[in-house]
Design a protein around this motif. Structure first.
Motif, PDB file in Angstrom:
ATOM      1  N   ARG A 148       0.907  -1.185  -0.012  1.00 54.93           N
ATOM      2  CA  ARG A 148      -0.085  -0.157  -0.053  1.00 54.93           C
ATOM      3  C   ARG A 148       0.953   1.263  -0.032  1.00 54.93           C
ATOM      4  NH1 ARG A 148      -4.028   0.436   4.976  1.00 54.93           N
ATOM      5  NH2 ARG A 148      -2.305   0.888   5.918  1.00 54.93           N
ATOM      6  N   SER A 149       1.988   1.243   0.771  1.00 54.94           N
ATOM      7  CA  SER A 149       2.663   2.322   0.594  1.00 54.94           C
ATOM      8  C   SER A 149       3.401   2.766  -0.531  1.00 54.94           C
ATOM      9  CB  SER A 149       3.801   2.199   1.864  1.00 54.94           C
ATOM     10  OG  SER A 149       3.460   2.248   3.235  1.00 54.94           O
ATOM     11  N   GLU A 150       3.849   1.633  -1.388  1.00 58.82           N
ATOM     12  CA  GLU A 150       4.325   1.758  -2.556  1.00 58.82           C
ATOM     13  C   GLU A 150       3.435   2.375  -3.427  1.00 58.82           C
ATOM     14  OE1 GLU A 150       6.623  -0.727  -5.911  1.00 58.82           O
ATOM     15  OE2 GLU A 150       6.877  -1.591  -3.794  1.00 58.82           O
ATOM     16  N   ASP A 202      10.464  -6.517   2.536  1.00 60.63           N
ATOM     17  CA  ASP A 202       9.818  -5.455   1.789  1.00 60.63           C
ATOM     18  C   ASP A 202       9.979  -4.284   1.800  1.00 60.63           C
ATOM     19  OD1 ASP A 202       7.864  -7.710   1.465  1.00 60.63           O
ATOM     20  OD2 ASP A 202       7.264  -7.439   3.625  1.00 60.63           O
ATOM     21  N   ALA A 203      10.665  -3.758   2.692  1.00 66.88           N
ATOM     22  CA  ALA A 203      11.047  -2.341   2.838  1.00 66.88           C
ATOM     23  C   ALA A 203      12.233  -1.996   1.894  1.00 66.88           C
ATOM     24  CB  ALA A 203      11.473  -1.929   4.363  1.00 66.88           C
ATOM     25  N   ARG A 204      13.172  -2.847   1.790  1.00 64.98           N
ATOM     26  CA  ARG A 204      14.394  -2.425   1.120  1.00 64.98           C
ATOM     27  C   ARG A 204      13.781  -2.531  -0.553  1.00 64.98           C
ATOM     28  NH1 ARG A 204      19.037  -6.149   3.767  1.00 64.98           N
ATOM     29  NH2 ARG A 204      18.395  -5.670   6.076  1.00 64.98           N
ATOM     30  N   GLY A 205      12.897  -3.576  -1.109  1.00 65.62           N
ATOM     31  CA  GLY A 205      12.320  -3.460  -2.171  1.00 65.62           C
ATOM     32  C   GLY A 205      11.535  -2.500  -2.430  1.00 65.62           C
ATOM     33  N   MET A 206      10.776  -1.846  -1.542  1.00 66.77           N
ATOM     34  CA  MET A 206       9.852  -0.643  -1.830  1.00 66.77           C
ATOM     35  C   MET A 206      10.771   0.684  -1.894  1.00 66.77           C
ATOM     36  SD  MET A 206       7.078   1.061   0.809  1.00 66.77           S
ATOM     37  CE  MET A 206       7.180   2.881   0.854  1.00 66.77           C
ATOM     38  N   GLY A 207      11.988   0.641  -1.202  1.00 60.18           N
ATOM     39  CA  GLY A 207      12.721   1.681  -1.239  1.00 60.18           C
ATOM     40  C   GLY A 207      13.520   1.864  -2.584  1.00 60.18           C
ATOM     41  N   GLY A 208      14.015   0.811  -2.963  1.00 59.98           N
ATOM     42  CA  GLY A 208      14.575   0.656  -4.386  1.00 59.98           C
ATOM     43  C   GLY A 208      13.600   1.168  -5.470  1.00 59.98           C
ATOM     44  N   ARG A 209      12.401   0.839  -5.304  1.00 57.69           N
ATOM     45  CA  ARG A 209      11.705   0.846  -6.416  1.00 57.69           C
ATOM     46  C   ARG A 209      11.043   2.349  -6.540  1.00 57.69           C
ATOM     47  NH1 ARG A 209      10.181  -4.437  -5.116  1.00 57.69           N
ATOM     48  NH2 ARG A 209       8.716  -3.651  -3.661  1.00 57.69           N
ATOM     49  N   GLN A 227      22.502  -3.015   3.755  1.00 53.71           N
ATOM     50  CA  GLN A 227      21.206  -2.485   3.342  1.00 53.71           C
ATOM     51  C   GLN A 227      21.196  -1.658   2.296  1.00 53.71           C
ATOM     52  OE1 GLN A 227      18.166  -1.071   6.416  1.00 53.71           O
ATOM     53  NE2 GLN A 227      19.622  -1.508   7.875  1.00 53.71           N
ATOM     54  N   ILE A 228      22.398  -0.844   2.133  1.00 53.36           N
ATOM     55  CA  ILE A 228      22.498   0.154   0.964  1.00 53.36           C
ATOM     56  C   ILE A 228      22.640  -0.701  -0.154  1.00 53.36           C
ATOM     57  CG2 ILE A 228      24.205   1.789  -0.019  1.00 53.36           C
ATOM     58  CD1 ILE A 228      24.623   2.902   2.948  1.00 53.36           C
ATOM     59  N   HIS A 229      23.600  -1.803  -0.022  1.00 51.53           N
ATOM     60  CA  HIS A 229      23.718  -2.761  -1.308  1.00 51.53           C
ATOM     61  C   HIS A 229      22.303  -3.231  -1.655  1.00 51.53           C
ATOM     62  CE1 HIS A 229      27.836  -2.631  -2.014  1.00 51.53           C
ATOM     63  NE2 HIS A 229      28.137  -2.742  -0.610  1.00 51.53           N
ATOM     64  N   ASP A 230      21.701  -3.802  -0.692  1.00 52.79           N
ATOM     65  CA  ASP A 230      20.382  -4.408  -1.122  1.00 52.79           C
ATOM     66  C   ASP A 230      19.533  -3.328  -1.884  1.00 52.79           C
ATOM     67  OD1 ASP A 230      21.305  -6.670  -0.097  1.00 52.79           O
ATOM     68  OD2 ASP A 230      19.748  -6.737   1.627  1.00 52.79           O
ATOM     69  N   VAL A 231      19.153  -2.473  -1.388  1.00 47.93           N
ATOM     70  CA  VAL A 231      18.208  -1.095  -1.811  1.00 47.93           C
ATOM     71  C   VAL A 231      18.916  -0.796  -3.063  1.00 47.93           C
ATOM     72  CG1 VAL A 231      17.260   0.999  -1.668  1.00 47.93           C
ATOM     73  CG2 VAL A 231      17.553  -0.511   0.314  1.00 47.93           C
ATOM     74  N   ASN A 238      15.547  -1.772 -11.218  1.00 45.78           N
ATOM     75  CA  ASN A 238      14.265  -0.866 -11.935  1.00 45.78           C
ATOM     76  C   ASN A 238      14.583   0.357 -12.631  1.00 45.78           C
ATOM     77  OD1 ASN A 238      11.562  -2.151 -10.525  1.00 45.78           O
ATOM     78  ND2 ASN A 238      13.037  -2.704  -9.273  1.00 45.78           N
ATOM     79  N   GLY A 239      15.871   0.266 -12.989  1.00 50.48           N
ATOM     80  CA  GLY A 239      16.315   1.382 -13.901  1.00 50.48           C
ATOM     81  C   GLY A 239      16.463   2.675 -13.246  1.00 50.48           C
ATOM     82  N   ARG A 240      16.776   2.606 -11.940  1.00 47.55           N
ATOM     83  CA  ARG A 240      16.862   3.707 -11.042  1.00 47.55           C
ATOM     84  C   ARG A 240      18.064   3.816 -10.361  1.00 47.55           C
ATOM     85  NH1 ARG A 240      13.838   4.488  -6.422  1.00 47.55           N
ATOM     86  NH2 ARG A 240      13.293   6.540  -6.857  1.00 47.55           N
ATOM     87  N   ALA A 241      19.170   3.209 -11.044  1.00 50.43           N
ATOM     88  CA  ALA A 241      20.581   3.204 -10.284  1.00 50.43           C
ATOM     89  C   ALA A 241      20.933   4.870  -9.974  1.00 50.43           C
ATOM     90  CB  ALA A 241      21.386   2.582 -11.343  1.00 50.43           C
ATOM     91  N   GLY A 242      21.563   4.679  -8.646  1.00 52.47           N
ATOM     92  CA  GLY A 242      21.906   6.024  -8.370  1.00 52.47           C
ATOM     93  C   GLY A 242      20.912   6.974  -7.719  1.00 52.47           C
ATOM     94  N   GLN A 243      19.667   6.823  -7.897  1.00 49.93           N
ATOM     95  CA  GLN A 243      18.584   7.685  -7.673  1.00 49.93           C
ATOM     96  C   GLN A 243      17.965   7.791  -6.241  1.00 49.93           C
ATOM     97  OE1 GLN A 243      15.308   7.840 -10.580  1.00 49.93           O
ATOM     98  NE2 GLN A 243      16.731   7.068 -12.175  1.00 49.93           N
ATOM     99  N   VAL A 244      18.504   6.710  -5.498  1.00 49.30           N
ATOM    100  CA  VAL A 244      17.854   6.551  -3.874  1.00 49.30           C
ATOM    101  C   VAL A 244      19.459   7.152  -2.996  1.00 49.30           C
ATOM    102  CG1 VAL A 244      17.150   5.115  -2.234  1.00 49.30           C
ATOM    103  CG2 VAL A 244      16.779   4.682  -4.444  1.00 49.30           C
TER     104      VAL A 244
END
Length: 372
Positions: A148-150, A202-209, A227-231, A238-244
């Motif tokens: 839901r948060s995502e 779940d949080a790590r996946g959402m953060g990365g996306r 955690q930084i590596h996982d996110v 998801n095509g967001r490399a370097g954006q988080v």
């Protein structure tokens, strides 16, 4: 393991926990010269702005928990702080499920206009079941709360950036909606910054996306790097490399000697409100155990860790200004972009940080740049 692309080195950023709930930032009967009221917080915000802070994060509480009997609402106090300052960015924590996202999007857009681009949100998926059920709202299981948060974040981004906003999700929908005014036009910024936090898979996946910023509980440099590596891996896929970007929680106790700082920590823990801490520990560990893989915030936290919100002691920002500054640089080398700081006596300690710690941090950063 995929790593995020190298960004140009930037100075560490600093945020502080807004003490908009009673009881201070430790659940202890030690004296805390910190107040949850508006006047105190406006003065604190001005001090923080003058002492090198970039952000102020307002906490979200709806009922008494973890020793906090009284709570000011997060978006309203964030706006008040934003209007009382000139540079400080404010982050309001919000719960999907307790906010309709279109209403929040409208509030944030207006607040961002009022503050000329300094209003941000921290999307909190929730750990405290009573906050939902006592308000008559359903309590979703862990994975569904993050799903839901995502979707909530995708909704905010769509309505802030599109003139014909469309979203057909499982929780939220938009149909050809044009929000006006949009958030303040800041060059290089697509929309107000979106923060979120967590530790679970779940949080790590959402953060990365979907997140712009990923907040982490206090932890060792090694635990934070994991955690930084996982996110970052999820972001890259998801095509967001370097954006988080990444922030870590830390409770700072700076004194002229390490022994003095350790004595303060010992007194905080010795005078802990045991009943409140144990109640909190039981609630959050139960929430973490509800994850599919039993990985979540606070799962390996000891009693002493839980005396401070979000494991702030574990980051190890306790000692002399030199020790604290070197510790911060150790985290920066692992990928941390921001420290979210808590203090015992906020106004005094914020000034101490700006006067004694921050200049050393900047000197160390400059020295590292020269070596590069």
């Amino acid at each position: 393991m995929t790593s995020s692309p190298t960004r140009a080195p930037e100075p560490l950023k600093f945020a502080y926990w807004v003490p908009n709930v009673s009881g201070g930032l430790v659940v202890s009967k030690i004296e805390q010269r910190t107040d949850w009221g508006l006047d105190y917080n406006l003065e604190l915000a001005r001090l923080a702005e003058a002492n090198g802070f970039d952000y102020a994060l307002s906490q979200v509480r709806y009922i008494a928990s973890y020793g906090a009997a009284y709570q000011h609402e997060s978006t309203s106090i964030s706006l008040a702080i934003g209007l009382a300052t000139e540079r400080l960015k404010v982050i309001a924590a919000v719960h999907p499920g307790l906010w309709q996202p279109g209403v929040l999007a409208k509030l944030v857009a207006s607040s961002d206009q009022y503050t000329q681009g300094r209003f941000c949100v921290n999307v909190v998926s929730g750990w405290f079941k009573d906050e939902f059920t006592k308000l008559g709202e359903p309590w979703l299981e862990h994975g569904e709360r993050y799903r839901r948060s995502e979707e909530f974040i995708r909704y905010l981004r769509e309505i802030w950036t599109s003139e014909h906003a469309e979203l057909n999700g499982d929780f939220y929908r938009l149909h050809d909606f044009d929000l006006k005014p949009k958030p303040y036009d800041v060059p290089g910024r697509a929309h107000p910054e979106i923060f979120m936090g967590g530790n679970s898979t779940d949080a790590r996946g959402m953060g990365g996306r979907v997140a712009d910023w990923y907040f982490m509980n206090g932890n060792t440099p090694e635990g934070i790097a994991e955690q930084i590596h996982d996110v970052s891996d999820v972001a890259a896929v998801n095509g967001r490399a370097g954006q988080v970007r990444f922030g870590v929680n830390g409770f700072l106790i700076g004194r002229d000697s390490e022994a003095e700082a350790r004595d303060v920590l010992r007194e905080i823990v010795d005078k802990a409100d045991r009943e409140a801490v144990e109640g909190f520990g039981s609630a959050v560990k139960q929430a973490g155990q509800s994850t599919g893989d039993k990985v979540g915030m606070w799962q390996d936290s000891e009693f002493a860790d839980l005396v401070q919100y979000n494991d702030g002691f574990r980051t190890g920002l306790i000692g002399t200004p030199e020790q604290i500054a070197h510790r911060m640089l150790e985290y920066k080398r692992r990928g941390v972009d921001l420290f979210l700081l808590g203090f015992l006596h906020f106004q005094e300690d914020v000034q101490y940080f700006g006067r004694e710690v921050l200049p050393i941090v900047r000197e160390l950063e400059a020295a590292e740049l020269e070596r590069v």
